[in-house]
Design a protein around this motif. Structure first.
Motif, PDB file in Angstrom:
ATOM      1  N   ILE A  37       0.802  -1.175   0.146  1.00 35.16           N
ATOM      2  CA  ILE A  37       0.078  -0.128   0.144  1.00 35.16           C
ATOM      3  C   ILE A  37       1.073   1.349  -0.030  1.00 35.16           C
ATOM      4  O   ILE A  37       0.775   2.201  -0.535  1.00 35.16           O
ATOM      5  N   MET A  38       2.189   1.238   0.545  1.00 36.20           N
ATOM      6  CA  MET A  38       2.789   2.493   0.652  1.00 36.20           C
ATOM      7  C   MET A  38       3.459   2.594  -0.660  1.00 36.20           C
ATOM      8  O   MET A  38       3.805   3.721  -1.042  1.00 36.20           O
ATOM      9  N   ILE A  39       3.743   1.511  -1.125  1.00 39.66           N
ATOM     10  CA  ILE A  39       4.547   1.810  -2.484  1.00 39.66           C
ATOM     11  C   ILE A  39       3.598   2.048  -3.680  1.00 39.66           C
ATOM     12  O   ILE A  39       3.904   3.027  -4.234  1.00 39.66           O
ATOM     13  N   ALA A  40       2.437   1.356  -3.526  1.00 40.04           N
ATOM     14  CA  ALA A  40       1.338   2.015  -4.530  1.00 40.04           C
ATOM     15  C   ALA A  40       0.716   3.203  -4.268  1.00 40.04           C
ATOM     16  O   ALA A  40       0.133   4.002  -4.978  1.00 40.04           O
ATOM     17  N   GLY A  41       0.805   3.691  -2.843  1.00 34.58           N
ATOM     18  CA  GLY A  41       0.231   4.888  -2.540  1.00 34.58           C
ATOM     19  C   GLY A  41      -1.176   4.637  -2.188  1.00 34.58           C
ATOM     20  O   GLY A  41      -1.875   5.667  -1.770  1.00 34.58           O
ATOM     21  N   GLY A  42      -1.752   3.439  -2.282  1.00 35.93           N
ATOM     22  CA  GLY A  42      -2.999   3.278  -1.908  1.00 35.93           C
ATOM     23  C   GLY A  42      -3.297   1.648  -1.970  1.00 35.93           C
ATOM     24  O   GLY A  42      -2.483   0.901  -2.107  1.00 35.93           O
ATOM     25  N   GLY A  43      -4.506   1.179  -1.504  1.00 33.22           N
ATOM     26  CA  GLY A  43      -4.921  -0.303  -1.475  1.00 33.22           C
ATOM     27  C   GLY A  43      -5.589  -0.530  -0.237  1.00 33.22           C
ATOM     28  O   GLY A  43      -6.262   0.349   0.363  1.00 33.22           O
ATOM     29  N   ILE A  44      -5.863  -1.863   0.002  1.00 28.04           N
ATOM     30  CA  ILE A  44      -6.647  -2.282   1.270  1.00 28.04           C
ATOM     31  C   ILE A  44      -5.918  -3.126   1.886  1.00 28.04           C
ATOM     32  O   ILE A  44      -5.627  -4.335   1.380  1.00 28.04           O
ATOM     33  N   PRO A  45      -5.701  -3.052   3.220  1.00 31.71           N
ATOM     34  CA  PRO A  45      -4.954  -4.046   4.046  1.00 31.71           C
ATOM     35  C   PRO A  45      -5.944  -5.053   4.257  1.00 31.71           C
ATOM     36  O   PRO A  45      -6.867  -5.264   5.291  1.00 31.71           O
ATOM     37  N   MET A  46      -5.833  -6.218   3.486  1.00 32.37           N
ATOM     38  CA  MET A  46      -6.951  -7.479   3.510  1.00 32.37           C
ATOM     39  C   MET A  46      -6.866  -8.080   4.605  1.00 32.37           C
ATOM     40  O   MET A  46      -8.186  -8.636   4.933  1.00 32.37           O
ATOM     41  N   ASP A  47      -5.730  -8.241   5.428  1.00 33.08           N
ATOM     42  CA  ASP A  47      -5.790  -9.232   6.610  1.00 33.08           C
ATOM     43  C   ASP A  47      -6.726  -8.382   7.820  1.00 33.08           C
ATOM     44  O   ASP A  47      -6.948  -9.025   8.690  1.00 33.08           O
ATOM     45  N   ALA A  48      -6.723  -7.070   7.627  1.00 37.30           N
ATOM     46  CA  ALA A  48      -7.404  -6.497   8.924  1.00 37.30           C
ATOM     47  C   ALA A  48      -8.825  -6.026   8.478  1.00 37.30           C
ATOM     48  O   ALA A  48      -9.562  -5.328   9.171  1.00 37.30           O
ATOM     49  N   VAL A  49      -9.501  -6.553   7.415  1.00 41.61           N
ATOM     50  CA  VAL A  49     -10.750  -6.345   7.059  1.00 41.61           C
ATOM     51  C   VAL A  49     -11.604  -7.406   7.894  1.00 41.61           C
ATOM     52  O   VAL A  49     -11.183  -8.430   7.759  1.00 41.61           O
ATOM     53  N   VAL A  50     -12.833  -6.974   8.218  1.00 43.56           N
ATOM     54  CA  VAL A  50     -13.724  -7.815   8.989  1.00 43.56           C
ATOM     55  C   VAL A  50     -14.255  -8.981   7.943  1.00 43.56           C
ATOM     56  O   VAL A  50     -14.334  -8.535   7.022  1.00 43.56           O
ATOM     57  N   ALA A  51     -14.223 -10.181   8.379  1.00 45.54           N
ATOM     58  CA  ALA A  51     -14.482 -11.419   7.660  1.00 45.54           C
ATOM     59  C   ALA A  51     -15.460 -11.190   6.494  1.00 45.54           C
ATOM     60  O   ALA A  51     -15.374 -11.513   5.216  1.00 45.54           O
ATOM     61  N   ASP A  52     -16.558 -10.514   7.087  1.00 46.35           N
ATOM     62  CA  ASP A  52     -17.760 -10.427   6.383  1.00 46.35           C
ATOM     63  C   ASP A  52     -17.553  -9.760   4.982  1.00 46.35           C
ATOM     64  O   ASP A  52     -18.279  -9.988   4.137  1.00 46.35           O
ATOM     65  N   PHE A  53     -16.770  -8.876   5.092  1.00 46.86           N
ATOM     66  CA  PHE A  53     -16.501  -7.830   3.970  1.00 46.86           C
ATOM     67  C   PHE A  53     -15.188  -8.145   3.171  1.00 46.86           C
ATOM     68  O   PHE A  53     -14.975  -7.366   2.447  1.00 46.86           O
ATOM     69  N   GLU A  54     -14.545  -9.170   3.300  1.00 47.51           N
ATOM     70  CA  GLU A  54     -13.326  -9.635   2.821  1.00 47.51           C
ATOM     71  C   GLU A  54     -13.479  -9.492   1.270  1.00 47.51           C
ATOM     72  O   GLU A  54     -12.643  -8.919   0.642  1.00 47.51           O
ATOM     73  N   ALA A  55     -14.412 -10.412   0.705  1.00 44.36           N
ATOM     74  CA  ALA A  55     -14.613 -10.564  -0.613  1.00 44.36           C
ATOM     75  C   ALA A  55     -15.063  -9.194  -1.320  1.00 44.36           C
ATOM     76  O   ALA A  55     -14.690  -8.815  -2.444  1.00 44.36           O
ATOM     77  N   GLY A  56     -15.823  -8.561  -0.485  1.00 50.78           N
ATOM     78  CA  GLY A  56     -16.536  -7.351  -1.090  1.00 50.78           C
ATOM     79  C   GLY A  56     -15.364  -6.070  -1.109  1.00 50.78           C
ATOM     80  O   GLY A  56     -15.318  -5.261  -2.081  1.00 50.78           O
ATOM     81  N   ALA A  57     -14.247  -6.117  -0.095  1.00 51.31           N
ATOM     82  CA  ALA A  57     -13.209  -5.403  -0.162  1.00 51.31           C
ATOM     83  C   ALA A  57     -12.464  -5.629  -1.250  1.00 51.31           C
ATOM     84  O   ALA A  57     -11.517  -4.774  -2.009  1.00 51.31           O
ATOM     85  N   ALA A  58     -12.128  -6.766  -1.770  1.00 51.63           N
ATOM     86  CA  ALA A  58     -11.440  -7.335  -3.028  1.00 51.63           C
ATOM     87  C   ALA A  58     -11.983  -6.795  -4.089  1.00 51.63           C
ATOM     88  O   ALA A  58     -11.412  -6.536  -5.015  1.00 51.63           O
ATOM     89  N   GLU A  59     -13.495  -6.760  -4.250  1.00 49.53           N
ATOM     90  CA  GLU A  59     -14.053  -6.347  -5.336  1.00 49.53           C
ATOM     91  C   GLU A  59     -13.893  -4.837  -5.514  1.00 49.53           C
ATOM     92  O   GLU A  59     -13.700  -4.412  -6.549  1.00 49.53           O
ATOM     93  N   MET A  60     -13.867  -4.191  -4.364  1.00 46.70           N
ATOM     94  CA  MET A  60     -13.786  -2.738  -4.508  1.00 46.70           C
ATOM     95  C   MET A  60     -12.450  -2.164  -4.940  1.00 46.70           C
ATOM     96  O   MET A  60     -12.053  -1.370  -5.456  1.00 46.70           O
ATOM     97  N   LEU A  61     -11.255  -3.227  -4.474  1.00 47.66           N
ATOM     98  CA  LEU A  61     -10.040  -3.011  -4.992  1.00 47.66           C
ATOM     99  C   LEU A  61      -9.676  -2.814  -6.334  1.00 47.66           C
ATOM    100  O   LEU A  61      -8.652  -2.289  -6.755  1.00 47.66           O
ATOM    101  N   SER A  62     -10.378  -3.782  -7.154  1.00 47.73           N
ATOM    102  CA  SER A  62      -9.901  -3.805  -8.504  1.00 47.73           C
ATOM    103  C   SER A  62     -11.196  -3.701  -9.423  1.00 47.73           C
ATOM    104  O   SER A  62     -11.994  -4.525  -9.664  1.00 47.73           O
ATOM    105  N   PRO A  63     -11.801  -2.353  -9.370  1.00 48.20           N
ATOM    106  CA  PRO A  63     -13.138  -2.057 -10.044  1.00 48.20           C
ATOM    107  C   PRO A  63     -13.307  -2.273 -11.362  1.00 48.20           C
ATOM    108  O   PRO A  63     -11.912  -2.401 -12.084  1.00 48.20           O
TER     109      PRO A  63
END
Lengths: 349, 349
Positions: free
Chosen positions: B195-221
């Motif tokens: 995330i620091m390298i890219a300047g953005g992103g989502i720390p997937m291991d810190a996401v609440v489990a119910d939203f894990e796949a949803g966060a991944a969908e948001m990450l690559s729109p």
């Protein structure tokens, strides 16, 4: 859904809820919104002293009507919000009743999305009176990372072809059947209603992903070699939103036996348009392949059908046919009977 | 590890970090603790104006030494903590330097376990100066539940036989290779350094489990049909603690192509005593079986080896042999060369 009243042993070393409860119904006029209260009446009758409904409510659990003060006299330790409303928020009109309960010496227990502490003034009032506000959707603050270490004791996990088709009820029914047979067991709750019924557990869908399997390990700790933990499943390995929750729970639970829960007639995945339901065979294969990682002896104990949409004859015929095809017992735990006895026996085999 | 300097496109619509950075090294004396700073120098050189080390520090990235005020003059927008220490806490001795940076007009960026706001006085000082304290381990406050809807554009995900063996570096190298070929792409970061390298992103291991796949969908729109998202993998489907994270990321990413990352010689799973590493073949089979659920066309593009423990001849021989056996290109992206070109070509095929 018929009423069940066999005792569910109180559980996890994690959250322990103050039982027995007074069930708060608010001003509910639709039975569907009182699902939590009905679940508690059906599965934790011994933990409910009565219900408290406001003027205007037209739904009842059939339990005795009590004010918070009367409930406290009869031994109630908390008032549990047994009703949901659109949007999951707590209406302003309930506030006076919640404060009345605190004043009567009861803690408050809620499974709603909105936190109790967000209701203006409630946290201050609880602090002043030395009472607790307990949100069962909030997981324990400290959870471990899973180690994968094999634990002593036997474990059964309910899995599903989808969400919301009977994983909790199946686990409760199996736990009840084991208790009737005199076998030591605990129902291990992983969702809010299950946690309220059991008096403890971990809301697995609210856990941070890194700790999901670790939370599942904590939920069913080492036990006697003959003791059974009957673990409430969550989501489905084939659900595009929730499969990660299901896999973390599967790995951490290390089940010896799993039961596949299914609702005949359901063909598409809840909340995921365009996704066909997986077949029962696919669910068995995926669960064995992935579950083997933490328990090489994992096996399918049978299938639980939610046949509430069918009449008794249709249900019996379908379960017999599908049992033949799958080579496994198929039963509806709510209907019970010899088919369910066979399912229980095969899980214990 | 040799230095790379090809541009990594800035990414996700989620967290956007204020670049360029001044890299803060504290009083570090062990290179291992400055891994984050080295990663930024290697992969985001254009986003780093220099380094700031305290007296006593013996480790350097080789970038120019600047005070926060000098860095601000050269265009720096934030000071990034590029160093970890035992326990992940932020030492008291760094406090004055962090406040110095805020006073110089820089925001602060941290990937440490302890939050910046927990440092006494820092939040007040930042508020007073109108500066931000950014903890990259904290996921966005609002995440969606995954829908499983197929998105436009092409996606590649790095997966692994285990944790910590090159999934981030492989994704960065593939993104760089695509940029060199003039192909539109984004590196999508899922861990703190990425995330620091890219300047953005989502720390997937810190996401609440119910939203894990949803966060991944948001990450690559949704993107142009020919655009590639190169997604940094996390964990492993065979890790008893983290498989749920990996599955949620796999389902939400809907990759067309995946690369299996592996470190030859590693035989047991990190942090899980008694767990053998899965074979590459097992990882391919599981990833295809599970990934098919959200992208029926998923395929393995090849294998990325981390051969830092081998000499060049050994590495080449091993990769050629294993490539033959698997019928797929095997390359070490850090070594590059024709083997890596073949891997890239097969992913694009």
């Amino acid at each position: 859904m018929t009423a069940h009243a066999h005792p569910i042993a109180s559980t996890a070393s994690t959250t322990m809820l103050p039982q027995p409860y007074l069930l708060f119904l608010g001003d509910v006029t639709e039975a569907g919104f009182a699902k939590t209260a009905f679940g508690l009446r059906d599965w934790a009758a011994d933990s409910c002293v009565g219900e408290y409904a406001l003027p205007g409510a037209t739904v009842s659990t059939g339990l005795v009507q009590l004010t918070p003060a009367q409930a406290a006299e009869r031994g109630a330790r908390s008032m549990l919000i047994g009703v949901a409303n659109q949007g999951g928020i707590i209406p302003q009109g309930w506030r006076a009743s919640l404060i009345e309960a605190l004043n009567a010496g009861l803690d408050l227990v809620s499974g709603m999305h909105a936190r109790l502490g967000e209701i203006p003034g409630l946290a201050d009032e609880a602090a002043r009176l030395g009472r607790q506000l307990i949100d069962v959707r909030v997981p324990p603050a400290t959870l471990p990372i899973a180690t994968g270490r094999k634990r002593v004791g036997k474990r059964l996990l309910t899995v599903g072809t989808d969400c919301a088709l009977g994983k909790k009820y199946t686990a409760l029914a199996i736990a009840g059947a084991l208790s009737e047979r005199g076998l030591a067991n605990n129902f291990r709750a992983t969702g809010q209603t299950g946690i309220m019924i059991a008096g403890g557990g971990i809301p697995m869908d609210a856990v941070v992903a890194d700790f999901e399997a670790g939370a599942a390990e904590m939920l069913s700790p080492d036990a006697d070699p003959d003791h059974w933990d009957i673990i409430e499943g969550q989501g489905s390995l084939f659900h595009p939103a929730y499969a990660g929750v299901s896999l973390g729970l599967l790995h951490g639970s290390q089940p010896d036996v799993f039961i596949v829960c299914h609702e005949p007639g359901r063909t598409t995945v809840l909340g995921a348009p365009g996704y066909d339901l997986p077949s029962i065979e696919e669910v068995i294969a995926a669960t064995v392949m992935l579950g083997r990682r933490t328990n090489p002896d994992i096996r399918c104990g049978g299938i639980s059908y939610n046949t509430s949409g069918l009449d008794a004859d249709e249900a019996d015929r379908l379960m017999a046919e599908d049992g033949e095809r799958l080579g496994l017992p198929v039963a509806d735990p709510i209907r019970g009977g010899p088919a369910f006895d066979k399912l229980v026996a095969n899980c214990l085999a």
